[in-house]
Write a protein that holds these residues in place. Structure first.
Motif, PDB file in Angstrom:
ATOM      1  N   PHE A 176       0.882  -1.162   0.000  1.00  0.00           N
ATOM      2  CA  PHE A 176       0.000   0.000   0.000  1.00  0.00           C
ATOM      3  C   PHE A 176       0.918   1.211   0.000  1.00  0.00           C
ATOM      4  N   VAL A 177       0.692   2.174  -0.897  1.00  0.00           N
ATOM      5  CA  VAL A 177       1.633   3.292  -0.998  1.00  0.00           C
ATOM      6  C   VAL A 177       1.060   4.573  -0.405  1.00  0.00           C
ATOM      7  N   ALA A 178       1.943   5.417   0.097  1.00  0.00           N
ATOM      8  CA  ALA A 178       1.553   6.756   0.548  1.00  0.00           C
ATOM      9  C   ALA A 178       1.443   7.646  -0.678  1.00  0.00           C
ATOM     10  N   GLN A 179       0.602   8.677  -0.586  1.00  0.00           N
ATOM     11  CA  GLN A 179       0.338   9.486  -1.781  1.00  0.00           C
ATOM     12  C   GLN A 179       1.560  10.243  -2.295  1.00  0.00           C
ATOM     13  N   ASP A 180       2.609  10.397  -1.468  1.00  0.00           N
ATOM     14  CA  ASP A 180       3.785  11.138  -1.945  1.00  0.00           C
ATOM     15  C   ASP A 180       4.935  10.213  -2.343  1.00  0.00           C
ATOM     16  N   PHE A 181       4.638   8.945  -2.594  1.00  0.00           N
ATOM     17  CA  PHE A 181       5.765   8.023  -2.812  1.00  0.00           C
ATOM     18  C   PHE A 181       6.571   8.346  -4.064  1.00  0.00           C
ATOM     19  N   LEU A 182       5.925   8.890  -5.094  1.00  0.00           N
ATOM     20  CA  LEU A 182       6.682   9.216  -6.312  1.00  0.00           C
ATOM     21  C   LEU A 182       7.512  10.484  -6.105  1.00  0.00           C
ATOM     22  N   HIS A 183       6.929  11.435  -5.392  1.00  0.00           N
ATOM     23  CA  HIS A 183       7.661  12.642  -5.009  1.00  0.00           C
ATOM     24  C   HIS A 183       8.934  12.240  -4.244  1.00  0.00           C
ATOM     25  N   ILE A 184       8.774  11.311  -3.292  1.00  0.00           N
ATOM     26  CA  ILE A 184       9.892  10.851  -2.479  1.00  0.00           C
ATOM     27  C   ILE A 184      10.941  10.132  -3.340  1.00  0.00           C
ATOM     28  N   LEU A 185      10.456   9.343  -4.270  1.00  0.00           N
ATOM     29  CA  LEU A 185      11.385   8.600  -5.119  1.00  0.00           C
ATOM     30  C   LEU A 185      12.247   9.552  -5.949  1.00  0.00           C
ATOM     31  N   HIS A 186      11.616  10.586  -6.517  1.00  0.00           N
ATOM     32  CA  HIS A 186      12.370  11.587  -7.270  1.00  0.00           C
ATOM     33  C   HIS A 186      13.384  12.279  -6.367  1.00  0.00           C
ATOM     34  N   LEU A 187      12.922  12.617  -5.161  1.00  0.00           N
ATOM     35  CA  LEU A 187      13.782  13.299  -4.198  1.00  0.00           C
ATOM     36  C   LEU A 187      14.977  12.420  -3.822  1.00  0.00           C
ATOM     37  N   MET A 188      14.724  11.152  -3.617  1.00  0.00           N
ATOM     38  CA  MET A 188      15.808  10.222  -3.265  1.00  0.00           C
ATOM     39  C   MET A 188      16.805  10.103  -4.412  1.00  0.00           C
ATOM     40  N   GLU A 189      16.277  10.055  -5.626  1.00  0.00           N
ATOM     41  CA  GLU A 189      17.148   9.922  -6.785  1.00  0.00           C
ATOM     42  C   GLU A 189      18.076  11.134  -6.897  1.00  0.00           C
ATOM     43  N   ARG A 190      17.474  12.334  -6.745  1.00  0.00           N
ATOM     44  CA  ARG A 190      18.285  13.560  -6.808  1.00  0.00           C
ATOM     45  C   ARG A 190      19.303  13.600  -5.679  1.00  0.00           C
ATOM     46  N   THR A 191      18.853  13.232  -4.481  1.00  0.00           N
ATOM     47  CA  THR A 191      19.742  13.272  -3.320  1.00  0.00           C
ATOM     48  C   THR A 191      20.896  12.290  -3.491  1.00  0.00           C
ATOM     49  N   ALA A 192      20.589  11.125  -4.036  1.00  0.00           N
ATOM     50  CA  ALA A 192      21.631  10.119  -4.238  1.00  0.00           C
ATOM     51  C   ALA A 192      22.690  10.650  -5.208  1.00  0.00           C
ATOM     52  N   ARG A 193      22.213  11.301  -6.269  1.00  0.00           N
ATOM     53  CA  ARG A 193      23.140  11.783  -7.285  1.00  0.00           C
ATOM     54  C   ARG A 193      24.126  12.775  -6.671  1.00  0.00           C
ATOM     55  N   VAL A 194      23.609  13.631  -5.803  1.00  0.00           N
ATOM     56  CA  VAL A 194      24.446  14.683  -5.220  1.00  0.00           C
ATOM     57  C   VAL A 194      25.249  14.180  -4.022  1.00  0.00           C
TER      58      VAL A 194
END
Ligand SMILES: *[C@@H]1O[C@H](CO)[C@@H](O)[C@H](O)[C@H]1NC(C)=O
Ligand SMILES: *[C@@H]1O[C@H](CO)[C@@H](O)[C@H](O)[C@H]1NC(C)=O
Ligand SMILES: *[C@@H]1O[C@H](CO)[C@@H](O)[C@H](O)[C@H]1NC(C)=O
Ligand SMILES: *[C@@H]1O[C@H](CO)[C@@H](O)[C@H](O)[C@H]1NC(C)=O
Ligand SMILES: *[C@@H]1O[C@H](CO)[C@@H](O)[C@H](O)[C@H]1NC(C)=O
Ligand SMILES: *[C@@H]1O[C@H](CO)[C@@H](O)[C@H](O)[C@H]1NC(C)=O
Ligand SMILES: *[C@@H]1O[C@H](CO)[C@@H](O)[C@H](O)[C@H]1NC(C)=O
Ligand SMILES: CC(=O)N[C@H]1CO[C@H](CO)[C@@H](O)[C@@H]1O
Length: 499
Positions: free
Chosen positions: A275-293
């Motif tokens: 079951f997903v939280a409504q911001d899970f895609l927002h979080i995924l994008h954020l994690m991806e950006r954070t990982a890159r940096v």
């Protein structure tokens, strides 16, 4: 954002898609108004948690429905059968049962057609489209709730959702094909027990029974006499399917589908009882950006984490429970309930913007994780390790791969406040009727309603932890000693990723 999406879902297929009669228009206008009112309610009160108080300790399906927007109720109810028809005919009562041959033909048809639904509405798959792959067996009730949670997620319209089935069922297909809020594709694991009931990978007549000794097996001359598992047990077909399906699906998605040919973005792995939280895609994008940096070594992003208080099959308990389950196949999962003390959960959202960087541990980080093709190709090149490790759990097998074969071990970035929850109280191997329990769903709904204010953080703060000794590799869990399983798994790997 939310408004744009919801309006598009409802109006496009009815009003824009097909120009029809006035009655059709009326329907569209009606639906539009319903959506509009719904949006008003939700936009204005999105971040307020005022309605949480009304919902007391009430896990009834009524209560669960009350927390789901009306427009999404269609995903929770099976289509009513046509009653008048039933009354007048003796034959329509039992729907046509497909034969195995028909099922195999349908599976082949689906798999070769590779149809992407709703591409006309939401546009083609891009190289950075987030692809969500959901592994599905037969737990329809949970799947309905997962779909409802996905429908409410922001940015969901930009994703491709691939439903990967190991059981062909018309009702499940109907549900999946009714998904109208994202691009959708269905793939079918072709070596299922359903389509091979009396031959490998199902149970075949010459198989050794699980519990005989290797000496007894030698006398019987059963097929797999020489290959019991680490614990001296012979193969049980139904316990092998999940790992096969997982590996097949990953190979299919990354290496074989036409639509992913140029894809370099994230692929997120979910299961039917998540079951997903409504911001899970927002979080995924954020994690991806954070990982890159900030964390170039992070190669796997995990949205779910098991909580200390949510002791779902904790390591020792898991093995014990599984052993019990194997001994008494009738023991239901109710005997090993995940002990969920959800009251502790909301405080987790004090950590709503915190993520932890840690070596990937199968039992902790196997829920809702994402990786991209370059990471997959490293895993793929270790196929032999995955396929021959004597453990029927795909996640333990992945950990084995990480620790024994990868040049860059799996390093996970894990959200402290989970965005993927586990709602299943029954395992894969239980009868449908035992799995209607929706108690956890109701609790997750409440937790998320409570946490609404804390969703959509603007940045993440990382904590780095090195792995604890405890999670050092140990002996596998067994159940994967049969060379036929090794061979089938390796065979599924062969189609090369010629890109
Ligand atoms: C739960 O809610 C339903 C409908 O809202 C109501 O009929 C029922 O009495 C409630 N049960 C409890 C235990 O509050
Ligand atoms: C139910 O069946 C009757 C008779 O076959 C048909 O006229 C009617 O349209 C059907 N209703 C629905 C909702 O499919
Ligand atoms: C159902 O079948 C029985 C026996 O074949 C027959 O007597 C009966 O009239 C049928 N009922 C309907 C509604 O067709
Ligand atoms: C994705 O496609 C765009 C345009 O087609 C291209 O400019 C970009 O380099 C591609 N990105 C990757 C990572 O391949
Ligand atoms: C992949 O890229 C190639 C070369 O740019 C292009 O011809 C092809 O249509 C693309 N395929 C998909 C599915 O996007
Ligand atoms: C895929 O993930 C790896 C590891 O996180 C990263 O180094 C790489 O840049 C990513 N590839 C793309 C195309 O984003
Ligand atoms: C794997 O492939 C080989 C070679 O094609 C074949 O002989 C063997 O039967 C296959 N094994 C399984 C279990 O599918
Ligand atoms: C429908 C509903 O719950 N509306 C509420 C939205 O929030 C405002 C202020 O928080 C309330 O006054 C409304 O009653």
């Amino acid at each position: 954002m939310r408004g744009g999406r919801a309006v598009r879902i409802v109006v496009a297929p009815h009003a824009l898609g097909r120009r029809r009669t006035a009655s059709c228009l009326r329907t569209a206008i009606f639906l539009f108004l319903v959506t509009f009112v719904w949006l008003q309610l939700h936009m204005s009160n999105l971040s307020s948690s005022s309605h949480q108080d009304q919902v007391s300790e009430n896990d009834s399906s009524q209560a669960i429905l009350s927390m789901v927007p009306q427009v999404l109720h269609k995903f929770l109810t099976s289509r009513p059968r046509n009653l008048s028809q039933h009354l007048t005919s003796n034959f329509s009562e039992v729907p046509h049962q497909l034969t195995i041959e028909e099922i195999k033909r349908n599976i082949m048809k689906y798999n070769s057609a590779q149809i992407v639904h709703n591409e006309d509405v939401f546009g083609p798959v891009q190289n950075d489209t987030i692809i969500i792959v959901i592994q599905i067996h037969t737990r329809l009730v949970y799947l309905r709730h997962l779909i409802v949670s996905l429908a409410q997620a922001r940015h969901i319209e930009s994703t491709l959702i691939i439903f990967s089935h190991d059981f062909y069922d018309e009702e499940i297909n109907e549900l999946v094909q009714s998904v109208d809020f994202a691009k959708v594709m269905q793939i079918f694991y072709p070596h299922s027990i359903q389509t091979h009931p009396h031959e490998f990978p199902g149970e075949s007549p010459g198989d050794c029974p699980r519990d005989i000794t290797i000496e007894q097996a030698a006398i019987r001359k059963c097929i797999n006499a020489l290959t019991p598992d680490l614990y001296g047990h012979y193969r049980e077909a139904k316990f092998t399917q999940t790992k096969h399906h997982w590996w097949w699906k990953a190979n299919r998605v990354f290496n074989q589908l036409e639509v992913t040919r140029n894809h370099t973005g994230l692929v997120l792995f979910l299961e039917e009882d998540h079951f997903v939280a409504q911001d899970f895609l927002h979080i995924l994008h954020l994690m991806e950006r954070t990982a890159r940096v900030s964390c170039p070594s992070c190669n796997i992003l995990s949205l779910g984490t098991y909580l200390k208080t949510y002791n779902y099959f904790g390591d020792a308990k898991k093995k014990e429970a599984l052993r019990a389950m194997k001994r008494h196949q009738t023991v239901t999962a109710a005997a090993i309930p995940p002990s969920w003390t959800f009251q502790v959960l909301p405080s987790l959202y004090q950590h709503y913007q915190k993520a932890e960087v840690t070596p990937w541990v199968s039992s902790k980080h196997n829920m809702g994780f994402a990786l991209n093709r370059s990471v997959w190709l490293e895993l793929w090149s270790c196929a032999k390790y995955f396929c021959t490790y004597d453990d029927y759990n795909w996640d333990w097998s992945l950990q084995h791969v990480s620790q024994t074969c990868l040049s860059h071990k799996l390093q996970a970035m894990v959200m402290r406040g989970p965005r993927v929850f586990h709602i299943g109280e029954c395992g894969v191997h239980h009868k449908k009727t035992n799995c209607e329990s929706t108690g956890v769903i109701s609790k997750v709904q409440k937790v998320l309603a409570n946490a609404a204010r804390h969703l959509y953080p603007t940045h993440l703060t990382l904590t780095f932890t090195s792995g604890t000794k405890k999670h050092k590799l140990r002996k596998g869990n067994g159940g994967w000693g049969d060379v036929r399983d090794h061979q089938l798994c390796i065979n599924m790997t062969l189609t090369p990723p010629a890109r």
